[in-house]
Enzyme design. Structure first.
Site, PDB file in Angstrom:
ATOM      1  N   LEU A  17      60.383   2.839  41.939  1.00  0.00           N
ATOM      2  CA  LEU A  17      59.111   2.061  42.092  1.00  0.00           C
ATOM      3  C   LEU A  17      58.659   3.029  40.858  1.00  0.00           C
ATOM      4  CD1 LEU A  17      58.690   0.736  45.326  1.00  0.00           C
ATOM      5  CD2 LEU A  17      59.467  -0.836  43.198  1.00  0.00           C
ATOM      6  N   ASN A  42      61.470  10.604  44.837  1.00  0.00           N
ATOM      7  CA  ASN A  42      61.477  11.787  44.345  1.00  0.00           C
ATOM      8  C   ASN A  42      60.082  11.387  42.703  1.00  0.00           C
ATOM      9  OD1 ASN A  42      62.802   8.954  42.742  1.00  0.00           O
ATOM     10  ND2 ASN A  42      63.667  10.581  41.421  1.00  0.00           N
ATOM     11  N   LEU A 220      72.463   8.767  35.484  1.00  0.00           N
ATOM     12  CA  LEU A 220      73.318   9.217  36.349  1.00  0.00           C
ATOM     13  C   LEU A 220      73.498   8.643  38.415  1.00  0.00           C
ATOM     14  CD1 LEU A 220      71.474  12.515  34.990  1.00  0.00           C
ATOM     15  CD2 LEU A 220      73.640  11.990  35.057  1.00  0.00           C
ATOM     16  N   ASP A 248      69.402   1.338  41.812  1.00  0.00           N
ATOM     17  CA  ASP A 248      68.997   2.724  41.471  1.00  0.00           C
ATOM     18  C   ASP A 248      68.253   1.788  40.200  1.00  0.00           C
ATOM     19  OD1 ASP A 248      68.779   5.069  40.361  1.00  0.00           O
ATOM     20  OD2 ASP A 248      70.515   4.767  39.922  1.00  0.00           O
ATOM     21  N   ALA A 264      67.812   9.913  31.807  1.00  0.00           N
ATOM     22  CA  ALA A 264      68.513   8.395  32.426  1.00  0.00           C
ATOM     23  C   ALA A 264      68.038   7.617  33.231  1.00  0.00           C
ATOM     24  CB  ALA A 264      69.411   9.716  33.218  1.00  0.00           C
TER      25      ALA A 264
END
Length: 348
Positions: A17, A42, A220, A248, A264
């Site tokens: 998000l 992340n 990725l 994802d 990516a």
């Protein structure tokens, strides 16, 4: 052939998000379809403990559309320094459901990730004890390993060892992309599951590279050969409870994708279930979509299934060329192209 498809409301077991000004857009896109989502940690800086997870959770909740019941399920970002105490405190919070293993340098904002699997063994032991799931970005990062081989190398060098060392630890092998990963999950114990993205079901590396480089297919783990795509389709449509939906979906501003060194990630949250429906229909397996999207994930996590439903209708529509993303824009997957299924609005 039915022109309507009603499913128990699905969940997204892997989504990005981001943070800040983009949240109203990314949360809104996720909430139109999904009841819950596993939120990737992340950020910069990453979400490393329960307090940081709670602060991020509050920002997500504040960004929900009016009347939305969308529930963010928070995740810790594992580092070399994550302690058993961090794990226990996160589990006790009630809102942290998993911890994420990013090998350092494997993907976007993974520089703070794990440099050696052995360094997180104390944290993994605590996770097994308290019942917290391990989510894995399964790629090695050594420069000498070909980018198309990094998932298989991770299985051989690390993941096999982790599941053998911690047999009671529940592990989600995220966004699997290879036949090798499918076979590993199928052969593993019931404590090992996997998410599969819509873009890895719909596309292979030819779509990204033949006739010109298409940066909006770059993600990725990277798209693989069509034999791997076929293995993913087989797994997703098999009815095997180990495989479930995880988009994802990973937004990057248009200028960051269409660049000499582009980021990516594919942005799919805006039409995730429609994209999955297209993939399942290619296999004449629409009858298997509900279990993959709505049953297997909560069952694996030990959470109740949703109780409300969504409806898709067979109606062609054109994906916008771009969507708002804070002060920028994001080019969604299939921008300017036609999708065959459409979510009936007003169901959130």
């Amino acid at each position: 052939m039915s022109d309507r498809l009603t499913l128990l409301r699905p969940d997204d077991w892997h989504i990005h998000l981001r943070d800040g000004a983009v949240l109203p857009h990314t949360v809104g896109d996720a909430a139109r379809t999904f009841g819950r989502a596993i939120i990737m940690p992340n950020l910069v800086p990453p979400v490393r403990n329960a307090a940081e997870a709670d602060a991020y959770r509050q920002r997500i909740l504040a960004a929900r559309p009016a009347g939305s019941r969308f529930e963010p399920l928070m995740v810790l970002y594992l580092t070399d320094n994550t302690s058993p105490e961090d794990v226990r405190a996160a589990k006790a919070s009630g809102f942290v459901h998993a911890a994420k293993l990013y090998p350092a340098g494997a993907t976007t904002n993974s520089d703070s990730g794990v440099t050696s699997i052995d360094k997180i063994f104390p944290a993994l032991e605590a996770m097994a004890e308290v019942g917290m799931l391990l989510l894995v970005h399964g790629e090695v990062t050594r420069a000498e390993i070909d980018v198309f081989d990094r998932e298989k190398a991770f299985i051989d060098e690390h993941l096999t060892r982790v599941v053998e060392r911690f047999p009671t630890l529940k592990v989600v092998f995220e966004h699997i992309t290879t036949r090798d990963a499918v076979q590993f999950v199928e052969a593993a114990s019931a404590n090992v599951g996997a998410t599969i993205t819509a873009h890895h079901l719909l596309y292979n590396r030819n779509h990204m590279l033949v006739g010109g480089i298409r940066p909006h297919f770059y993600c990725l783990p990277i798209l693989k050969r069509n034999v791997h795509q076929e293995a993913l389709l087989d797994a997703a449509t098999s009815g095997n409870v180990k495989f479930f939906l995880g988009t994802d979906s990973a937004p990057h501003a248009k200028h960051a994708k269409e660049a000499a060194c582009g980021c990516a990630g594919c942005y799919t949250a805006f039409a995730a279930i429609e994209l999955y429906a297209e993939a399942f229909e290619q296999r004449n397996a629409l009858d298997k979509l509900e279990a993959f999207a709505s049953f297997h994930g909560p069952d694996f996590y030990g959470l109740p299934r949703n109780t409300d439903s969504i409806t898709l209708v067979r109606e062609e529509w054109t994906v916008p060329a771009s969507l708002p993303l804070g002060e920028n824009s994001v080019v969604p997957l299939r921008a300017g192209e036609t999708l065959r299924w459409k979510l009936l609005e007003g169901q959130a």
